[in-house]
Design a protein around this motif. Structure first.
Motif, mmCIF file in Angstrom:
data_model
loop_
_atom_site.group_PDB
_atom_site.id
_atom_site.type_symbol
_atom_site.label_atom_id
_atom_site.label_comp_id
_atom_site.label_asym_id
_atom_site.label_seq_id
_atom_site.Cartn_x
_atom_site.Cartn_y
_atom_site.Cartn_z
ATOM 1 N N UNK A 121 53.841 37.091 29.051
ATOM 2 C CA UNK A 121 53.218 38.266 29.665
ATOM 3 C C UNK A 121 54.141 39.479 29.595
ATOM 4 N N UNK A 122 53.564 40.667 29.415
ATOM 5 C CA UNK A 122 54.324 41.914 29.551
ATOM 6 C C UNK A 122 54.494 42.238 31.041
ATOM 7 N N UNK A 123 55.547 42.938 31.357
ATOM 8 C CA UNK A 123 55.717 43.500 32.696
ATOM 9 C C UNK A 123 56.073 44.976 32.546
ATOM 10 N N UNK A 124 55.247 45.884 33.068
ATOM 11 C CA UNK A 124 54.001 45.685 33.804
ATOM 12 C C UNK A 124 52.806 45.480 32.871
ATOM 13 N N UNK A 125 51.903 44.604 33.293
ATOM 14 C CA UNK A 125 50.727 44.267 32.483
ATOM 15 C C UNK A 125 49.511 45.056 32.971
ATOM 16 N N UNK A 126 48.338 44.728 32.407
ATOM 17 C CA UNK A 126 47.106 45.338 32.913
ATOM 18 C C UNK A 126 46.876 44.939 34.385
ATOM 19 N N UNK A 127 47.408 43.770 34.784
ATOM 20 C CA UNK A 127 47.259 43.387 36.194
ATOM 21 C C UNK A 127 47.857 44.481 37.089
ATOM 22 N N UNK A 128 49.046 44.959 36.711
ATOM 23 C CA UNK A 128 49.708 45.981 37.540
ATOM 24 C C UNK A 128 48.940 47.310 37.479
ATOM 25 N N UNK A 129 48.336 47.598 36.315
ATOM 26 C CA UNK A 129 47.487 48.788 36.206
ATOM 27 C C UNK A 129 46.288 48.690 37.133
ATOM 28 N N UNK A 130 45.712 47.478 37.209
ATOM 29 C CA UNK A 130 44.567 47.265 38.103
ATOM 30 C C UNK A 130 44.992 47.351 39.563
ATOM 31 N N UNK A 131 46.100 46.749 39.850
ATOM 32 C CA UNK A 131 46.591 46.726 41.240
ATOM 33 C C UNK A 131 46.867 48.170 41.740
ATOM 34 N N UNK A 132 47.522 48.972 40.894
ATOM 35 C CA UNK A 132 47.794 50.362 41.286
ATOM 36 C C UNK A 132 46.489 51.121 41.492
ATOM 37 N N UNK A 133 45.473 50.800 40.662
ATOM 38 C CA UNK A 133 44.196 51.501 40.795
ATOM 39 C C UNK A 133 43.483 51.095 42.079
ATOM 40 N N UNK A 134 43.662 49.850 42.525
ATOM 41 C CA UNK A 134 43.066 49.438 43.808
ATOM 42 C C UNK A 134 43.627 50.298 44.936
ATOM 43 N N UNK A 135 44.933 50.554 44.872
ATOM 44 C CA UNK A 135 45.553 51.401 45.903
ATOM 45 C C UNK A 135 45.055 52.839 45.752
ATOM 46 N N UNK A 136 44.974 53.324 44.513
ATOM 47 C CA UNK A 136 44.509 54.701 44.285
ATOM 48 C C UNK A 136 43.086 54.892 44.814
ATOM 49 N N UNK A 137 42.223 53.919 44.568
ATOM 50 C CA UNK A 137 40.846 54.021 45.082
ATOM 51 C C UNK A 137 40.861 54.084 46.615
ATOM 52 N N UNK A 138 41.709 53.274 47.235
ATOM 53 C CA UNK A 138 41.807 53.278 48.702
ATOM 54 C C UNK A 138 42.297 54.636 49.202
ATOM 55 N N UNK A 139 43.206 55.278 48.447
ATOM 56 C CA UNK A 139 43.709 56.603 48.839
ATOM 57 C C UNK A 139 42.568 57.620 48.828
ATOM 58 N N UNK A 140 41.753 57.608 47.781
ATOM 59 C CA UNK A 140 40.637 58.564 47.714
ATOM 60 C C UNK A 140 39.621 58.278 48.822
ATOM 61 N N UNK A 141 39.381 56.999 49.092
ATOM 62 C CA UNK A 141 38.430 56.639 50.159
ATOM 63 C C UNK A 141 38.972 57.062 51.521
#
Ligand SMILES: NC(=O)c1ccc[n+]([C@@H]2O[C@H](COP(=O)([O-])OP(=O)(O)OC[C@H]3O[C@@H](n4cnc5c(N)ncnc54)[C@H](O)[C@@H]3O)[C@@H](O)[C@H]2O)c1
Length: 286
Positions: free
Chosen positions: A254-274
């Motif tokens: 696996x790469x670090x950071x992977x798409x998992x980390x991209x998804x995880x950061x986006x979950x936080x970003x969505x929560x920030x906008x909400x």
């Protein structure tokens, strides 16, 4: 626009290194990760600042307990981009958000890499400039995203984080100005500054901050052939991101950071906008 390009690249059998933010929202990043996981291909999100030597060293100190338990931490990215139009970055349809997806998303990733998952947060956003004139003075549609965003985050490990990102912060020059992370622990405090990539500030209890050079083993990624003292240190660390991508392919890991980390950061970003829209504390859903 990342999703259709990623899906085409995966379908063509290519490993993918994608720029941040990985997608327009959490759902899209989830679909991107799932598509990559159906293949044996390597996937990476370009959270470039993970590779800054000072961040390598702070990560080591935090994960080895040198600071003790981190009680509170602050992450700041303050720049002055001026009030004119800034292209696709100023349109929700193309960028998904403004300063949050541009600069904030990197600091979400850095914070979770150091401190683990963010559980909940509250947030505020501001849009100050219309950005309805191009560099050459031609009229263009005004922006519909934020110039500034701040949030308070509660991490699962008990740390509280305070974040502020802004594109209209006078006093900061064209090379980026202010990019800082400060961690205050039960034993010691440490500061990362992008603009001093080969040093950190460190302080034990009862001391003032002292400059501490980054030890040689953290000046580059393990096994990277990069010569740390060659070239502009504010640019050259980016080589190690490409090195990680290529190494993961060759080593079949696996790469670090992977798409998992991209998804995880986006979950936080969505929560920030909400949180900003609802003026409420929001639990991060991922
Ligand atoms: N990781 C980092 O440190 C970092 C730094 C800067 C930018 N970025 C990211 O890199 C990406 C690009 O940013 P930029 O500043 O280079 O933007 P840019 O506007 O300078 O460049 C974007 C390029 O994409 C091309 N393009 C647009 N639509 C396309 C399509 N459908 N197919 C193929 N090409 C297309 C454009 O012609 C342009 O050349 C963004 O995701 C941004 O967030 C990351």
């Amino acid at each position: 626009m990342h999703k259709p390009l990623i899906l085409k690249a995966l379908a063509a059998g290519s490993h993918v290194l994608c720029e941040k933010p990985l997608g327009m929202n959490f759902q899209e990043t989830k679909e991107i990760l799932e598509a990559a996981q159906k293949t044996k291909l390597r996937h990476m999100t370009a959270f470039t600042y993970r590779f800054v030597p000072a961040m390598n060293y702070i990560r080591y100190l935090v994960h080895n307990g040198a600071l003790g338990d981190i009680r509170h931490a602050r992450f700041q990215r303050l720049q002055d981009w001026g009030e004119g139009a800034i292209g696709w970055r100023q349109y929700y349809e193309q960028a998904g958000s403004g300063e949050l997806g541009d600069m904030g998303i990197h600091r979400i990733d850095l914070a979770e890499d150091l401190l683990g998952p963010i559980a909940s947060l509250c947030a505020h956003t501001k849009q100050w400039a219309a950005r309805d004139l191009t560099k050459s003075g031609e009229p263009c549609p005004p922006q519909d995203v934020e110039d500034w965003v701040a949030w308070i985050a509660q991490f699962e490990n008990g740390t509280t984080g305070v974040f502020e990102m802004g594109k209209l912060t006078k006093g900061f020059g064209p090379r980026g100005g202010h990019d800082q992370a400060e961690l205050n622990g039960t034993k010691a405090s440490a500061v990362y500054q992008l603009h001093n990539p080969h040093q950190i500030l460190f302080s034990n209890r009862g001391e003032s901050y002292q400059i501490r050079p980054v030890p040689a083993e953290f000046l580059k990624s393990t096994d990277s052939p990069r010569e740390p003292n060659e070239g502009d240190p504010l640019i050259r660390f980016r080589y190690d991101q490409a090195w990680e991508f290529m190494s993961a392919i060759l080593e079949d890991r696996e790469c670090t950071p992977s798409f998992y980390h991209g998804m995880r950061a986006q979950a936080v970003a969505d929560a920030i906008l909400e949180a900003a829209a609802s003026r409420k504390w929001i639990d991060v859903k991922a």
